[in-house]
Scaffold this active site. Structure first.
Site, mmCIF file in Angstrom:
data_model
loop_
_atom_site.group_PDB
_atom_site.id
_atom_site.type_symbol
_atom_site.label_atom_id
_atom_site.label_comp_id
_atom_site.label_asym_id
_atom_site.label_seq_id
_atom_site.Cartn_x
_atom_site.Cartn_y
_atom_site.Cartn_z
ATOM 1 N N LYS A 1 0.826 -1.218 0.000
ATOM 2 C CA LYS A 1 0.000 0.000 0.000
ATOM 3 C C LYS A 1 0.856 1.264 0.000
ATOM 4 O O LYS A 1 0.592 2.196 -0.755
ATOM 5 C CB LYS A 1 -0.905 0.064 1.255
ATOM 6 C CG LYS A 1 -1.936 -1.028 1.351
ATOM 7 C CD LYS A 1 -2.929 -0.720 2.470
ATOM 8 C CE LYS A 1 -2.331 -0.693 3.858
ATOM 9 N NZ LYS A 1 -1.849 -1.997 4.348
ATOM 10 N N ARG B 1 -9.450 1.458 8.710
ATOM 11 C CA ARG B 1 -9.088 0.066 9.008
ATOM 12 C C ARG B 1 -10.208 -0.658 9.746
ATOM 13 O O ARG B 1 -10.035 -1.828 10.095
ATOM 14 C CB ARG B 1 -7.826 0.052 9.884
ATOM 15 C CG ARG B 1 -6.538 -0.244 9.136
ATOM 16 C CD ARG B 1 -5.407 -0.246 10.139
ATOM 17 N NE ARG B 1 -4.239 -0.964 9.734
ATOM 18 C CZ ARG B 1 -3.165 -0.407 9.178
ATOM 19 N NH1 ARG B 1 -3.141 0.876 8.906
ATOM 20 N NH2 ARG B 1 -2.117 -1.147 8.887
ATOM 21 N N ARG C 1 11.587 -6.472 4.436
ATOM 22 C CA ARG C 1 11.357 -5.040 4.212
ATOM 23 C C ARG C 1 12.235 -4.184 5.132
ATOM 24 O O ARG C 1 12.324 -4.419 6.326
ATOM 25 C CB ARG C 1 9.885 -4.714 4.486
ATOM 26 C CG ARG C 1 9.583 -3.230 4.438
ATOM 27 C CD ARG C 1 8.129 -2.974 4.263
ATOM 28 N NE ARG C 1 7.403 -2.939 5.530
ATOM 29 C CZ ARG C 1 6.134 -2.554 5.631
ATOM 30 N NH1 ARG C 1 5.457 -2.214 4.545
ATOM 31 N NH2 ARG C 1 5.543 -2.543 6.795
ATOM 32 N N ARG D 1 11.126 -2.256 10.778
ATOM 33 C CA ARG D 1 10.110 -1.836 11.743
ATOM 34 C C ARG D 1 9.894 -2.931 12.780
ATOM 35 O O ARG D 1 9.890 -4.104 12.444
ATOM 36 C CB ARG D 1 8.783 -1.562 11.010
ATOM 37 C CG ARG D 1 8.770 -0.235 10.299
ATOM 38 C CD ARG D 1 7.591 -0.072 9.382
ATOM 39 N NE ARG D 1 6.300 -0.561 9.897
ATOM 40 C CZ ARG D 1 5.149 -0.433 9.245
ATOM 41 N NH1 ARG D 1 5.119 0.163 8.068
ATOM 42 N NH2 ARG D 1 4.032 -0.888 9.753
ATOM 43 N N ARG E 1 -0.842 -9.107 13.116
ATOM 44 C CA ARG E 1 -1.441 -8.036 12.304
ATOM 45 C C ARG E 1 -2.354 -8.628 11.230
ATOM 46 O O ARG E 1 -3.391 -8.053 10.910
ATOM 47 C CB ARG E 1 -0.327 -7.182 11.652
ATOM 48 C CG ARG E 1 0.412 -6.318 12.667
ATOM 49 C CD ARG E 1 1.732 -5.815 12.112
ATOM 50 N NE ARG E 1 1.581 -4.846 11.048
ATOM 51 C CZ ARG E 1 2.535 -4.549 10.161
ATOM 52 N NH1 ARG E 1 3.702 -5.158 10.224
ATOM 53 N NH2 ARG E 1 2.332 -3.653 9.229
HETATM 54 P P1 AMP Z 1 0.850 0.795 8.734
HETATM 55 O O1 AMP Z 1 2.099 1.575 8.580
HETATM 56 O O2 AMP Z 1 -0.294 1.334 7.911
HETATM 57 O O3 AMP Z 1 1.052 -0.695 8.525
HETATM 58 O O4 AMP Z 1 0.379 0.978 10.251
HETATM 59 C C1 AMP Z 1 1.202 0.534 11.322
HETATM 60 C C2 AMP Z 1 0.368 0.378 12.577
HETATM 61 O O5 AMP Z 1 -0.198 1.653 12.938
HETATM 62 C C3 AMP Z 1 -0.835 -0.552 12.478
HETATM 63 O O6 AMP Z 1 -0.480 -1.917 12.640
HETATM 64 C C4 AMP Z 1 -1.703 -0.035 13.626
HETATM 65 O O7 AMP Z 1 -1.193 -0.440 14.874
HETATM 66 C C5 AMP Z 1 -1.488 1.473 13.521
HETATM 67 N N1 AMP Z 1 -2.488 2.096 12.611
HETATM 68 C C6 AMP Z 1 -2.240 2.725 11.435
HETATM 69 N N2 AMP Z 1 -3.391 3.164 10.873
HETATM 70 C C7 AMP Z 1 -4.380 2.785 11.713
HETATM 71 C C8 AMP Z 1 -5.799 2.904 11.678
HETATM 72 N N3 AMP Z 1 -6.431 3.505 10.658
HETATM 73 N N4 AMP Z 1 -6.512 2.390 12.707
HETATM 74 C C9 AMP Z 1 -5.894 1.789 13.746
HETATM 75 N N5 AMP Z 1 -4.573 1.621 13.833
HETATM 76 C C10 AMP Z 1 -3.803 2.106 12.833
#
Ligand code: AMP
Length: 215
Positions: free
Chosen positions: A13, A88, A127, A160, A171
């Site tokens: 994404k 989400r 990654r 990360r 996740r």
């Molecule tokens: P990402 O970088 O999009 O994979 O997000 C990393 C982490 O941030 C996720 O695993 C969640 O813990 C948190 N996070 C990011 N966006 C959201 C969202 N819209 N709702 C809830 N948690 C989020």
């Protein structure tokens, strides 16, 4: 152009949203990046978010809706945006619809990038991300020097905490249980377009652009 790039963690994404943002000249809004930035800044919200993120869980809807509202209402998003990582949950999707209604606008398309779970686990274990500019690398395919510096800005590359296999599997469970139902929400609104996430990122991006042109 107002677009959501949707999909499980690790489907690409962020990469797709960055490419689209450059081509369509609208900002890339990543809620994960916003939270990671808050975590580095050491704010209370950031510290709380980091604990939740490292456990592979979701930050609460109230916090996320409160966080995204000023961003999407700001002048920088007035001509469009590429949303990555939000919504989400179905509650977040409903809050986004309400926010866009209030702003007298709507989404043009929701792109669902599809990829199997085992490929996701494999990809995320390889990654690396740049601490400075956020560019994403693959240890296997990208020609990185041993020093592991960003080819874009020279910043340090790191894995990360939430990309470790055990957390990735958590996740993915959260995605299947809580996030995947968002697809039906957008399907019913006639906004959903499915794209295969397996392949060359530029080719996948062309497919997304074609899907957006015919939206
Ligand atoms: P990402 O970088 O999009 O994979 O997000 C990393 C982490 O941030 C996720 O695993 C969640 O813990 C948190 N996070 C990011 N966006 C959201 C969202 N819209 N709702 C809830 N948690 C989020």
């Amino acid at each position: 152009m107002r677009v959501v790039i949707f999909g499980a963690p690790g489907v690409g994404k962020g990469t797709q949203a960055k490419l689209l943002s450059g081509k369509l000249k609208v900002p890339h809004i990543s809620t994960g990046d916003i939270l990671r930035h808050a975590a580095t800044s050491g704010s209370l919200l950031g510290k709380k978010a980091k604990t939740i993120m490292d456990a592979g869980q979701l930050v609460s809807d109230d916090i996320m809706n409160g966080l995204i509202k000023p961003v999407l209402s700001s002048p920088k998003c007035k001509d469009g945006f590429i949303l990555d990582g939000y919504p989400r949950t179905v509650a977040q999707a409903a809050a986004l619809t309400k926010l866009l209604d209030d702003l007298k606008t709507r989404l043009d398309k929701v792109i669902n990038v599809k990829l199997g779970d085992e490929e996701i686990v494999r990809r995320l274990s390889m990654r690396l991300s740049c601490k400075n500019c956020g560019r994403i690398y693959n240890i296997q395919f990208d020609m990185l020097a041993d020093t592991k510096e960003c080819l874009n800005c020279g910043g340090p590359l790191y894995q990360r905490d939430d990309d470790k296999e055990e957390t990735v599997r958590k996740r993915l469970n959260v995605y299947h249980e809580t996030t995947a139902p968002v697809k039906e929400y957008y399907e019913q609104m006639g906004l959903l377009k499915e794209i295969d996430g397996d392949g060359d990122p530029e080719m996948i991006n062309s497919e997304i652009l074609t899907a957006l042109q015919f939206s």
